[in-house]
Design an enzyme around this catalytic site. Structure first.
Site, short mmCIF file in Angstrom:
data_model
loop_
_atom_site.label_atom_id
_atom_site.label_comp_id
_atom_site.label_asym_id
_atom_site.label_seq_id
_atom_site.Cartn_x
_atom_site.Cartn_y
_atom_site.Cartn_z
N GLY A 171 -44.28 18.57 56.45
CA GLY A 171 -45.56 18.40 57.15
C GLY A 171 -45.36 17.88 58.56
O GLY A 171 -44.63 18.47 59.36
N GLU A 172 -46.01 16.77 58.84
CA GLU A 172 -45.93 16.19 60.19
C GLU A 172 -44.53 15.69 60.55
O GLU A 172 -44.30 15.29 61.68
CB GLU A 172 -46.84 14.96 60.26
CG GLU A 172 -48.29 15.27 60.42
CD GLU A 172 -49.06 13.99 60.61
OE1 GLU A 172 -49.51 13.74 61.74
OE2 GLU A 172 -49.19 13.21 59.64
N GLY B 221 -41.50 17.29 60.26
CA GLY B 221 -40.45 18.26 60.55
C GLY B 221 -40.05 19.07 59.34
O GLY B 221 -40.79 19.18 58.36
N ASP C 16 -47.95 28.07 56.33
CA ASP C 16 -47.93 29.54 56.45
C ASP C 16 -47.64 29.98 57.88
O ASP C 16 -46.94 30.97 58.09
CB ASP C 16 -49.28 30.11 55.99
CG ASP C 16 -49.68 29.54 54.65
OD1 ASP C 16 -48.84 29.52 53.75
OD2 ASP C 16 -50.83 29.08 54.53
P1 AMP Z 1 -50.98 25.82 53.64
O1 AMP Z 1 -51.88 24.79 54.26
O2 AMP Z 1 -50.06 26.47 54.62
O3 AMP Z 1 -50.26 25.34 52.43
O4 AMP Z 1 -51.92 26.99 53.08
C1 AMP Z 1 -53.31 26.99 53.18
C2 AMP Z 1 -53.87 28.33 52.73
O5 AMP Z 1 -53.48 28.59 51.38
C3 AMP Z 1 -55.38 28.32 52.75
O6 AMP Z 1 -55.83 29.14 53.81
C4 AMP Z 1 -55.80 28.85 51.39
O7 AMP Z 1 -56.69 29.94 51.47
C5 AMP Z 1 -54.51 29.28 50.73
N1 AMP Z 1 -54.46 28.90 49.31
C6 AMP Z 1 -54.94 27.77 48.73
N2 AMP Z 1 -54.72 27.78 47.40
C7 AMP Z 1 -54.06 28.94 47.14
C8 AMP Z 1 -53.52 29.53 45.95
N3 AMP Z 1 -53.61 28.94 44.77
N4 AMP Z 1 -52.89 30.73 46.06
C9 AMP Z 1 -52.78 31.33 47.26
N5 AMP Z 1 -53.26 30.83 48.40
C10 AMP Z 1 -53.88 29.65 48.35
#
Ligand code: AMP
Length: 313
Positions: free
Chosen positions: A209-210, A212, A240
């Site tokens: 996360g924050e 690194g 992502d």
């Molecule tokens: P992150 O903050 O990079 O972990 O991912 C956030 C994104 O994950 C959000 O935009 C959600 O739409 C998506 N997300 C949340 N829960 C799930 C899940 N169970 N399966 C797939 N994508 C998800």
């Protein structure tokens, strides 16, 4: 930046997110792991997106993706179907997402079938979604140069065996530190990364996360610092965008040597650090190549320190 030619195939959730943070909130905003990753990767390489949405998914989101050189030939739109939805909130510990609701909707019955021209993609990113769907995609791609996956606690808890099976088919696994601990039962992230490597991937990237990210490549380690952000609104999608920036840069270089992987971790951190400055994917709408290069250099400055002299000072 080198001319990008090798495409990146990305599969994962395409979503409408409702998110609250101490900085504000959004309802049904563009989200989803594959959308974040694709937009981030598109700054470096052409992207082929595989996913599914309902006919409630706004056309403007599809237009935004297409305008960034993302091939939507692998996106199915289900008539009368509802798009995947995620709702969550963050307190002042922005590293912890609290899920309020997950509605798989059209993802519950999704069977990805890759268009013929996607099947020889050299770089593949299996963004967060049901690990069984991720595996279905892996099996349809012929001889990729690099296959990378991500996941989250929802699937670690819900489908751990499918996830372990998937790890046997990937070269690089991304996980945040808590997820790596949860899946392996190891408290030390070093031991957790080694346990993940034993399941298949030669390289494991632990996102903190924050704080690194850590790259474990065979027996080598690399630590990327975090960027001291002044603007922070919404950490959703940081993982992502990190992964999308990472694989996009690797594809742009068409090289998987350790030197490129290290730089890719920094590019991933750059993309994530920008994305959290605004809600949803809004910061990505105005981001420029110059911004990316400037922050890469800022990361380099932050992490730079001199070697010791022979006298040890
Ligand atoms: P992150 O903050 O990079 O972990 O991912 C956030 C994104 O994950 C959000 O935009 C959600 O739409 C998506 N997300 C949340 N829960 C799930 C899940 N169970 N399966 C797939 N994508 C998800």
């Amino acid at each position: 930046m080198a001319e990008a030619k090798a495409p990146v195939l990305i599969v994962g959730s395409m979503a409408l997110d409702s998110v609250r943070t101490p900085a504000g909130e959004v309802q049904d905003a563009l989200g989803g792991a594959a959308d974040y990753a694709s937009i981030a990767a598109s700054f470096f390489a052409p992207v082929q997106l595989v996913g599914v949405v309902g006919d409630d998914f706004p056309q403007e989101h599809l237009d935004f993706l297409a305008a960034r050189n993302i091939d939507l030939g692998g996106v199915q739109m289900i008539k009368g179907g509802k798009t995947f939805r995620w709702a969550g909130y963050y307190d002042f510990d922005l590293n912890v997402a609290h899920t309020l609701d997950t509605q798989l909707n059209v993802f519950a019955d999704f069977a990805p079938s890759l268009p013929a021209e996607f099947r020889n993609a050299p770089y593949v990113f299996l963004a967060n979604i049901d690990p069984e769907l991720q595996l279905q995609v892996v099996k349809q791609v012929q001889k990729p140069k690099l296959t990378v996956c991500d996941t989250m606690n929802f699937w670690i808890e819900g489908k751990p065996d499918a996830l372990r099976a998937l790890l046997g088919h990937v070269d690089i696994a991304f996980m945040n530190d808590a997820e790596a601990r949860q899946l392996t039962g190891q408290l030390s992230v070093v031991k957790a990364a080694k346990a993940l490597q034993k399941l298949g991937p030669k390289t494991v990237i632990i996102k903190k996360g924050e704080h690194g990210a850590l790259l474990f490549h065979g027996d080598e380690h690399f630590a990327a610092p975090s960027y001291p952000l002044e603007e922070i609104a919404d950490p959703t999608g940081a993982g992502d965008t990190f992964a999308g920036g990472f694989i996009g840069y690797v594809a742009s270089q068409d090289d998987i040597s350790i030197g490129t992987l290290r730089k890719a971790v920094v590019y991933g951190s750059v993309m994530a650090s920008y994305n959290v400055e605004d809600f949803s994917l809004n910061r990505m709408r105005t981001l420029t190549q110059e911004d990316i290069v400037a922050r890469y250099r800022a990361f380099q400055e932050i992490a730079h320190f001199e070697a010791l002299s022979s006298a040890g000072v």
